[in-house]
Design an enzyme around this catalytic site. Structure first.
Site, PDB file in Angstrom:
ATOM      1  N   ALA A  90       9.907   2.324   6.733  1.00 48.94           N
ATOM      2  CA  ALA A  90       9.691   1.230   6.987  1.00 48.94           C
ATOM      3  C   ALA A  90       9.861   0.708   8.557  1.00 48.94           C
ATOM      4  O   ALA A  90       9.347   1.086   8.894  1.00 48.94           O
ATOM      5  CB  ALA A  90       9.539   0.135   5.895  1.00 48.94           C
ATOM      6  N   ARG A  91      10.343   0.084   8.390  1.00 49.78           N
ATOM      7  CA  ARG A  91      10.933  -1.032   9.666  1.00 49.78           C
ATOM      8  C   ARG A  91      12.554  -0.439   9.798  1.00 49.78           C
ATOM      9  O   ARG A  91      13.503  -1.212   8.817  1.00 49.78           O
ATOM     10  CB  ARG A  91      10.794  -2.658   9.716  1.00 49.78           C
ATOM     11  CG  ARG A  91       9.532  -2.322  10.359  1.00 49.78           C
ATOM     12  CD  ARG A  91       9.104  -2.014  11.550  1.00 49.78           C
ATOM     13  NE  ARG A  91       7.570  -1.867  11.570  1.00 49.78           N
ATOM     14  CZ  ARG A  91       6.580  -1.350  11.528  1.00 49.78           C
ATOM     15  NH1 ARG A  91       7.312  -0.301  11.347  1.00 49.78           N
ATOM     16  NH2 ARG A  91       5.394  -1.219  12.250  1.00 49.78           N
ATOM     17  N   ASP A 129       9.120  -6.753  -5.493  1.00 53.00           N
ATOM     18  CA  ASP A 129       8.072  -7.234  -4.768  1.00 53.00           C
ATOM     19  C   ASP A 129       7.760  -8.250  -4.580  1.00 53.00           C
ATOM     20  O   ASP A 129       7.449  -8.908  -5.754  1.00 53.00           O
ATOM     21  CB  ASP A 129       6.680  -5.868  -3.982  1.00 53.00           C
ATOM     22  CG  ASP A 129       6.428  -6.603  -3.034  1.00 53.00           C
ATOM     23  OD1 ASP A 129       6.533  -8.103  -2.802  1.00 53.00           O
ATOM     24  OD2 ASP A 129       5.580  -6.228  -1.707  1.00 53.00           O
ATOM     25  N   LYS A 154       0.920  -1.064  -0.035  1.00 51.17           N
ATOM     26  CA  LYS A 154       0.063  -0.224  -0.241  1.00 51.17           C
ATOM     27  C   LYS A 154       1.134   1.216   0.050  1.00 51.17           C
ATOM     28  O   LYS A 154       0.612   2.276  -0.405  1.00 51.17           O
ATOM     29  CB  LYS A 154      -0.934   0.296   1.303  1.00 51.17           C
ATOM     30  CG  LYS A 154      -2.047  -0.899   1.764  1.00 51.17           C
ATOM     31  CD  LYS A 154      -2.551  -1.204   2.374  1.00 51.17           C
ATOM     32  CE  LYS A 154      -4.164  -2.060   2.237  1.00 51.17           C
ATOM     33  NZ  LYS A 154      -3.966  -3.493   2.035  1.00 51.17           N
ATOM     34  N   VAL A 155       1.741   0.928   0.666  1.00 48.71           N
ATOM     35  CA  VAL A 155       2.643   2.810   0.868  1.00 48.71           C
ATOM     36  C   VAL A 155       3.796   2.743  -0.003  1.00 48.71           C
ATOM     37  O   VAL A 155       4.128   3.492  -0.691  1.00 48.71           O
ATOM     38  CB  VAL A 155       3.277   2.814   2.345  1.00 48.71           C
ATOM     39  CG1 VAL A 155       4.494   3.451   2.402  1.00 48.71           C
ATOM     40  CG2 VAL A 155       2.760   2.230   3.521  1.00 48.71           C
ATOM     41  N   GLU A 200      14.558   1.970  18.914  1.00 46.37           N
ATOM     42  CA  GLU A 200      13.584   3.243  19.389  1.00 46.37           C
ATOM     43  C   GLU A 200      13.463   3.825  20.978  1.00 46.37           C
ATOM     44  O   GLU A 200      13.047   2.646  21.263  1.00 46.37           O
ATOM     45  CB  GLU A 200      12.787   3.018  18.615  1.00 46.37           C
ATOM     46  CG  GLU A 200      13.293   3.184  17.212  1.00 46.37           C
ATOM     47  CD  GLU A 200      11.515   3.291  16.311  1.00 46.37           C
ATOM     48  OE1 GLU A 200      11.284   3.335  16.314  1.00 46.37           O
ATOM     49  OE2 GLU A 200      12.324   3.507  14.725  1.00 46.37           O
ATOM     50  N   HIS A 221      10.866   9.012  13.780  1.00 42.83           N
ATOM     51  CA  HIS A 221       9.346   7.699  13.179  1.00 42.83           C
ATOM     52  C   HIS A 221       8.545   8.668  13.294  1.00 42.83           C
ATOM     53  O   HIS A 221       6.981   8.368  14.468  1.00 42.83           O
ATOM     54  CB  HIS A 221       9.877   6.690  15.009  1.00 42.83           C
ATOM     55  CG  HIS A 221       8.035   5.653  14.148  1.00 42.83           C
ATOM     56  ND1 HIS A 221       8.660   4.460  14.114  1.00 42.83           N
ATOM     57  CD2 HIS A 221       7.977   5.338  12.725  1.00 42.83           C
ATOM     58  CE1 HIS A 221       8.417   3.277  13.969  1.00 42.83           C
ATOM     59  NE2 HIS A 221       7.504   4.053  13.146  1.00 42.83           N
ATOM     60  N   GLY A 228       6.209   8.452  10.121  1.00 46.38           N
ATOM     61  CA  GLY A 228       5.787   8.068   8.854  1.00 46.38           C
ATOM     62  C   GLY A 228       4.424   8.636   9.660  1.00 46.38           C
ATOM     63  O   GLY A 228       3.844   8.729   8.167  1.00 46.38           O
TER      64      GLY A 228
END
Length: 605
Positions: free
Chosen positions: A292-293, A232, A212-213, A322, A341, A343
């Site tokens: 993302a991560r 992907d 989605k993002v 974090e 963070h 986003g």
């Protein structure tokens, strides 16, 4: 009431076009009807039951308790409070969380709370839903959640645009050195020559993770005049082509990219996917964005790539730890732009995430379908809508079949046959198989079975399910004509339920949105699967329907349906009687004493 006696009929049984196969266990999204659904036309079902009660640890009618362990938007809290007792306890230690969790039916977290196996064990079976306010669920132990029968839901759509916008903001800010120039100017330095940037137009952006993002970032990058490629392994090529994006291999993406934007979840396969080896495959001077991560980048390797100049710049919103340590070399690097963070940190996204996760949690506790379940396969809404009445039929056939089993050998082998005019690839039977599993297990188990742990429990109990599809001639408008459930290698408390090949066999179909039992053993019947059921084998003779109906009427037991299936006139017949209430022992005894009745059984639905 007067019993209705609709004649039953079945289509000819064609030869299966494909042989049955043993299916290995999968985690399915198990659904069961809400308590009120039996009284309404099943085609109108909009709610599907997730748990047996709103509060597993409370009494009847008790409000469930939801623990909100991290800050949640006011709109989400308001939704929760309309339905549940809400405990907002932030910054809990793991010990404090484990102590509180045994009093809670649901838990809502963001990314900062670790929900590991010890949390589920400490809940002692009460915790039914964990809601993750956001997309990523790497802080939740999904395997432990599934084993303990706990559904995990997230909020995957509300912050999509916000995350994509932040990714593009970092992309542009990094390319034009916005953060560094801002800091320098505020420090009294006018350094126009030092902060010459690079243009985005005409450059190649590799989007790693085209969900989605990632796809929203791609759309925006195309608008900036960039050439966009993506990697992907699960993305559909036609969806990528629709927005002008080419799907390529991982190595091709690394080699071609001027900019790389990361949008993949953190999993064992993506952990530190950008490492020394990956950086060595990139163009010299590549620029990297990560919203993302943090764990998908080997941070020490990135520092080395920045120091060598192989990576010109990085813009990071997420980190392995974090908040990162004050002396984190990556955060302090002059060629790195960082944000804490952010986003999903827009007013609109925070409101949307809070509402989305609250709706998912409340819906799950109420018994509605959790469309954002992450520890069970997602089922498209259109498939769910079409299969809804068959979902109910499947569970009830499982319940009927297992209640017919006699003796202590246990259920080990179950064969499910689906008859349909559709091609096998056009019929998704995962829900149906899952519901039959649930129906088989719950009546014979002291363990609470819900949508998440039913398949896991079936595996533990050694129940092997074989699925077979029978392809019929005709219109594929309806997904199924009938479902048949057979239990092998068992004895039956109702001998007439045994098929010619020696299995307990029940068969049903959906008529006008209502599930019906249409065959028991070799006898064709037609009775609505509402309330409960009495099956009688009898000598076929006049007056039997009236005799049994009178006995039930005398005890104020309401008959909803009655149907008789017989081999031939004046021979043996099976009478199926749908009743709204459970007859008492004396009433059942009177039915059994009717001379023409050879055997009977009462079955709860």
């Amino acid at each position: 009431m007067a019993a209705s006696t609709a004649p039953s009929h079945l289509l000819p049984r064609p030869t299966p076009l494909s042989s049955s196969s043993s299916l290995s266990p999968h985690r399915f999204l198990l659904l069961s009807p809400s308590p009120s659904s039996a009284a309404a036309p099943l085609r109108r079902i909009s709610r599907l039951r997730l748990v047996a009660s709103a509060a597993a640890g409370g009494g009847a009618g008790a409000k469930p308790t939801v623990l909100v362990a991290e800050k949640l938007g006011a709109a989400g809290l308001e939704l929760l409070r309309e339905f549940a007792n809400v405990d907002c306890s932030y910054n809990l230690t793991q010990e404090e969380l484990c102590t509180k969790i045994s009093l809670c039916d649901a838990l809502i977290v963001r990314s900062g709370t670790k929900v590991g196996r010890e949390v589920f064990e400490s809940s002692k079976g009460r915790l039914r839903v964990v809601g993750r306010a956001g997309v990523g669920i790497d802080n939740v132990d999904l395997a432990a959640a599934t084993e303990h029968g706990c559904l995990v839901v997230n909020a995957p759509t509300a912050n999509t645009v916000a995350a994509a916008e932040h990714g593009v903001a970092l992309l542009a800010a990094m390319a034009r050195n916005v953060a560094q120039a801002d800091a320098a100017l505020k420090a009294g330095k006018w350094q126009r020559n030092k902060y010459v940037g690079v243009s985005l137009v005409g450059k190649t952006l590799a989007v790693l993770g085209f969900g989605k993002v990632g796809s929203e970032v791609a759309r925006r990058a195309k608008g900036l005049g960039m050439h966009v490629i993506a990697h992907d392994p699960y993305a559909a090529a036609d969806r990528a082509r629709a927005i002008g994006v080419e799907l390529v291999s991982f190595d091709e993406a690394l080699a071609a990219a001027d900019f790389i934007s990361l949008h993949m979840p953190l999993t064992p396969s993506t952990s530190k996917i950008l490492n020394d080896e990956a950086f060595a495959k990139m163009k010299k001077g590549v620029r990297i964005v990560n919203v993302a991560r943090g764990g998908v980048i080997d941070e020490e390797a990135l520092v080395r790539a920045l120091d060598s100049g192989n990576v010109a710049q990085a813009a990071l919103d997420v980190f392995t730890e974090e908040p990162p340590a004050a002396d984190n070399k990556l955060v302090l690097h002059e060629n790195v732009t960082v944000t804490p963070h952010l986003g999903a940190s827009t007013v609109e996204a925070q409101e949307g995430v809070a509402i989305e996760v609250a709706e998912a949690v409340v819906g799950a506790l109420k018994g509605e379908l959790a469309a954002t379940a992450v520890n069970a396969p997602m089922v498209p809404a259109e498939v769910l809508s079409e299969l809804a009445p068959f979902v109910v039929l499947a569970e009830k056939l499982g319940k009927l079949a297992v209640q017919l089993v006699s003796g202590g050998s246990g259920v080990k082998s179950v064969k499910v046959t689906y008859a349909s005019a559709r091609a096998p690839d056009d019929l998704d039977t995962r829900l149906l198989r899952a519901m039959i599993t649930k129906g088989l297990i719950e009546p014979i188990s002291s363990v609470f079975i819900n949508l998440v742990n039913a398949d896991f429990t079936a595996k533990q109990r050694g129940i092997r399910i074989i699925e077979e599809r029978v392809v019929l001639d005709g219109s594929p408008e309806n997904p199924l004509e009938f479902i048949q459930v057979q239990i092998a290698n068992v004895e039956s408390k109702f001998a007439s339920a045994m098929s010619e090949t020696g299995e307990i066999s029940v068969e049903g179909r959906v008529k006008d949105g209502i599930p019906h039992l249409t065959k028991v053993g070799s006898f064709q019947v037609d009775v609505s699967l509402e309330g409960s059921l009495i099956l009688c084998r009898q000598v076929d003779q006049p007056g039997m329907i009236g005799t049994v109906g009178s006995i039930l009427g005398e005890q104020n037991v309401n008959v909803s349906f009655m149907s008789v299936g017989r081999i031939a006139p004046r021979k043996h017949a099976v009478m199926a009687i749908g009743v709204d209430e459970q007859p008492n022992a004396e009433t059942l005894k009177k039915i059994g004493q009717i001379p023409a009745i050879e055997e009977f059984v009462f079955l709860k639905l």
